[in-house]
Design a protein around this motif. Structure first.
Motif, PDB file in Angstrom:
ATOM      1  N   SER A   1      66.548  76.271  63.040  1.00 29.81           N
ATOM      2  CA  SER A   1      65.926  77.202  62.088  1.00 29.81           C
ATOM      3  C   SER A   1      66.822  78.426  61.929  1.00 29.81           C
ATOM      4  O   SER A   1      67.759  78.645  62.716  1.00 29.81           O
ATOM      5  CB  SER A   1      64.552  77.648  62.597  1.00 29.81           C
ATOM      6  OG  SER A   1      64.678  78.437  63.774  1.00 29.81           O
ATOM      7  N   TYR A   2      66.514  79.236  60.920  1.00 28.96           N
ATOM      8  CA  TYR A   2      67.260  80.481  60.743  1.00 28.96           C
ATOM      9  C   TYR A   2      67.135  81.370  61.990  1.00 28.96           C
ATOM     10  O   TYR A   2      68.069  82.065  62.364  1.00 28.96           O
ATOM     11  CB  TYR A   2      66.740  81.249  59.529  1.00 28.96           C
ATOM     12  CG  TYR A   2      67.181  80.685  58.193  1.00 28.96           C
ATOM     13  CD1 TYR A   2      68.535  80.497  57.907  1.00 28.96           C
ATOM     14  CD2 TYR A   2      66.249  80.356  57.215  1.00 28.96           C
ATOM     15  CE1 TYR A   2      68.938  79.990  56.680  1.00 28.96           C
ATOM     16  CE2 TYR A   2      66.648  79.859  55.981  1.00 28.96           C
ATOM     17  CZ  TYR A   2      67.997  79.677  55.715  1.00 28.96           C
ATOM     18  OH  TYR A   2      68.397  79.176  54.504  1.00 28.96           O
ATOM     19  N   GLN A   3      65.956  81.345  62.619  1.00 34.65           N
ATOM     20  CA  GLN A   3      65.704  82.223  63.759  1.00 34.65           C
ATOM     21  C   GLN A   3      66.382  81.728  65.037  1.00 34.65           C
ATOM     22  O   GLN A   3      66.918  82.521  65.808  1.00 34.65           O
ATOM     23  CB  GLN A   3      64.190  82.362  63.996  1.00 34.65           C
ATOM     24  CG  GLN A   3      63.489  83.274  63.004  1.00 34.65           C
ATOM     25  CD  GLN A   3      63.518  82.728  61.577  1.00 34.65           C
ATOM     26  OE1 GLN A   3      63.469  81.514  61.356  1.00 34.65           O
ATOM     27  NE2 GLN A   3      63.619  83.619  60.605  1.00 34.65           N
ATOM     28  N   ASP A   4      66.357  80.421  65.287  1.00 35.40           N
ATOM     29  CA  ASP A   4      66.899  79.863  66.532  1.00 35.40           C
ATOM     30  C   ASP A   4      68.316  79.330  66.384  1.00 35.40           C
ATOM     31  O   ASP A   4      68.923  78.903  67.360  1.00 35.40           O
ATOM     32  CB  ASP A   4      66.000  78.723  67.036  1.00 35.40           C
ATOM     33  CG  ASP A   4      64.684  79.232  67.594  1.00 35.40           C
ATOM     34  OD1 ASP A   4      64.584  80.443  67.866  1.00 35.40           O
ATOM     35  OD2 ASP A   4      63.747  78.414  67.756  1.00 35.40           O
TER      36      ASP A   4
ATOM     37  N   ASN B   1      61.174  78.131  66.355  1.00 33.52           N
ATOM     38  CA  ASN B   1      60.685  79.422  65.870  1.00 33.52           C
ATOM     39  C   ASN B   1      61.109  79.647  64.423  1.00 33.52           C
ATOM     40  O   ASN B   1      62.198  79.233  64.010  1.00 33.52           O
ATOM     41  CB  ASN B   1      61.223  80.556  66.743  1.00 33.52           C
ATOM     42  CG  ASN B   1      60.669  80.515  68.150  1.00 33.52           C
ATOM     43  OD1 ASN B   1      59.462  80.359  68.346  1.00 33.52           O
ATOM     44  ND2 ASN B   1      61.536  80.627  69.139  1.00 33.52           N
ATOM     45  N   GLY B   2      60.235  80.321  63.664  1.00 36.26           N
ATOM     46  CA  GLY B   2      60.549  80.601  62.269  1.00 36.26           C
ATOM     47  C   GLY B   2      59.857  81.855  61.776  1.00 36.26           C
ATOM     48  O   GLY B   2      58.991  82.411  62.439  1.00 36.26           O
TER      49      GLY B   2
ATOM     50  N   PHE C   1      59.812  85.834  59.658  1.00 35.56           N
ATOM     51  CA  PHE C   1      60.188  87.186  60.053  1.00 35.56           C
ATOM     52  C   PHE C   1      59.172  88.172  59.485  1.00 35.56           C
ATOM     53  O   PHE C   1      58.473  87.876  58.508  1.00 35.56           O
ATOM     54  CB  PHE C   1      61.607  87.535  59.587  1.00 35.56           C
ATOM     55  CG  PHE C   1      61.787  87.509  58.078  1.00 35.56           C
ATOM     56  CD1 PHE C   1      61.559  88.639  57.318  1.00 35.56           C
ATOM     57  CD2 PHE C   1      62.199  86.348  57.439  1.00 35.56           C
ATOM     58  CE1 PHE C   1      61.725  88.627  55.936  1.00 35.56           C
ATOM     59  CE2 PHE C   1      62.367  86.317  56.051  1.00 35.56           C
ATOM     60  CZ  PHE C   1      62.129  87.460  55.299  1.00 35.56           C
TER      61      PHE C   1
ATOM     62  N   LYS D   1      55.440  86.279  60.264  1.00 36.49           N
ATOM     63  CA  LYS D   1      56.012  85.396  61.285  1.00 36.49           C
ATOM     64  C   LYS D   1      54.926  84.809  62.177  1.00 36.49           C
ATOM     65  O   LYS D   1      55.070  83.718  62.725  1.00 36.49           O
ATOM     66  CB  LYS D   1      57.007  86.189  62.135  1.00 36.49           C
ATOM     67  CG  LYS D   1      57.612  85.408  63.295  1.00 36.49           C
ATOM     68  CD  LYS D   1      58.550  86.281  64.107  1.00 36.49           C
ATOM     69  CE  LYS D   1      59.018  85.563  65.364  1.00 36.49           C
ATOM     70  NZ  LYS D   1      59.838  84.384  65.064  1.00 36.49           N
TER      71      LYS D   1
ATOM     72  N   PRO E   1      56.871  81.167  58.839  1.00 38.11           N
ATOM     73  CA  PRO E   1      57.680  79.967  59.109  1.00 38.11           C
ATOM     74  C   PRO E   1      57.521  78.948  57.975  1.00 38.11           C
ATOM     75  O   PRO E   1      56.560  79.012  57.202  1.00 38.11           O
ATOM     76  CB  PRO E   1      57.084  79.433  60.420  1.00 38.11           C
ATOM     77  CG  PRO E   1      56.401  80.596  61.049  1.00 38.11           C
ATOM     78  CD  PRO E   1      55.881  81.416  59.907  1.00 38.11           C
TER      79      PRO E   1
END
Length: 399
Positions: A274-277, A313-314, A316, A320, A373
């Protein structure tokens, strides 16, 4: 008496034999993925995959045939969250097009630039006669105030009140019958009064407000809150008409080498996430069904894990928290407007079905832009078989 014992003895032997045979069959089904394949044959198939262009540089959607109205969600859901108008609820039903419940703000991405479109552009691409529609068909007109409308449409403030019928009827309710629209819009009594609260927008042609059709969507106040089908023609507009698609970087390509089912566990050469992880999230669990990739250098042997089994995780900002902050693992090869997720794996036929997942995004006063997410889905996407080229998109980091 003796023959009776012999009968029971034979029956017992048959029972043991068939029990062992059944156990072996079940064990084989599980070990070699036959169980999943059999269930896959019994279960009804998802709706048709999107039309694709089969290029050696990777399968890409045929943007000239790709539209919101054809994106049908497979699972129902509902969520409540803070929005621009207080607490909002989003509900969707399996079999529904995403154009009916997804909003413009959810797709506010540079890869689409959907907000730069105007009604004239959308209509001319499809031969729609806007004069046959009403202001009520343009959903965001309902909450425009006269000040916001005057600010959005260049030149509107210079026109006489009597020359624009909906505005004239609106202002008459406040005792204003003359002068310019710009002067009238500065009246403090009108600051927070939506047009749709005072006049019936169904009674006016969409083009009765001068140049509304030539004004880009993002000039209107709270344009992000309009549903996709709240903009005439947008749900059936093919994506090749969206100005941002030309910015996509599709240079990172691999091939689907081997679909591997849920017997796989603890895979550490992941190319999904994901963008977050990040997009190299290891799958450290018992079920890591995945599509193994092949390609240049270390791309070979990397694993795109099925998001049906692994979550990451996703999101922001304050949104979020939706869906417990989790989304299916995957990639965003076609930009941030949706996530591509490996969904169903069929080892026996060498087939991989992918799905699209979407997110809710809001721009909240004094807080800014926030996105959930990617958890709204699945919507059937591209289907691959062994040796098919697959666009991985950016980033091109390898584990």
């Amino acid at each position: 008496m003796k023959s009776s014992f012999r009968f029971n003895d034979n029956a017992l032997r048959y029972l043991i034999f068939f029990s062992l045979l059944g156990s072996l069959l079940i064990h084989s089904f599980i070990k070699y993925g036959l169980l999943n394949q059999t269930i896959g044959l019994i279960m009804p198939k998802a709706s048709a995959q999107v039309p694709v262009i089969n290029s050696p540089n990777g399968f890409t959607p045929d943007w000239s045939r790709f539209k919101f109205s054809d994106m049908i969600i497979s699972e129902s859901g509902s969520v409540t969250y803070p929005g621009t108008r207080g607490t909002e609820t989003r509900t969707w039903t399996a079999g529904q097009s995403i154009s009916e419940f997804m909003e413009l703000g959810d797709f506010e991405t540079p890869q689409l630039a959907i907000e730069n479109l105007n009604l004239s552009t959308i209509a001319s691409a499809q031969g729609i006669n806007l004069s046959e529609l009403t202001l009520d068909d343009f959903q965001l007109a309902q909450w425009q105030t006269l000040p916001s409308l005057t600010e959005a449409i260049p030149g509107l403030g210079n026109r006489n009140v009597t020359s624009v019928k909906p505005v004239s009827d609106f202002l008459r309710r406040f005792g204003i019958t003359g002068g310019t629209i710009g002067n009238a819009s500065r009246n403090s009594r009108l600051r927070d009064v939506p047009l749709g609260r005072v006049i019936n927008l169904k009674n006016y042609s969409l083009t009765s407000i001068s140049d509304i059709q030539n004004t880009s969507i993002n000039r209107f106040e709270n344009w992000q809150d309009s549903k996709i089908n709240g903009v005439p023609g947008l749900s059936t507009l093919t994506w090749n008409n969206l100005p941002g698609l030309r910015t996509l970087d599709l240079s990172f390509v691999a091939k689907v080498d081997l679909p591997l089912g849920d017997i796989e566990a603890n895979r550490t050469r992941s190319i999904s996430g994901s963008y977050q992880d990040g997009f190299n999230v290891s799958c450290l669990q018992n079920n890591c069904a995945h599509a193994e990739m092949s390609g240049i250098g270390e791309t070979t042997g990397t694993q795109w894990i099925s998001g049906k089994f692994q979550k990451v995780n996703g999101g922001f900002g304050i949104l979020k928290a939706l869906n417990d902050g989790q989304e299916p693992t995957g990639r965003n090869p076609f930009g941030s407007s949706f996530k591509q997720v490996v969904w169903n794996i069929y080892e026996g036929s060498g087939k991989v079905e992918t799905a699209m997942f979407f997110r809710i995004c809001k721009t909240i006063p004094f807080i800014g832009r926030t996105c959930s997410p990617y958890f709204i889905g699945p919507v059937p996407f591209i289907e691959y078989r062994e040796k098919d080229p697959i666009v991985l998109g950016q980033p091109n980091s390898l584990p």
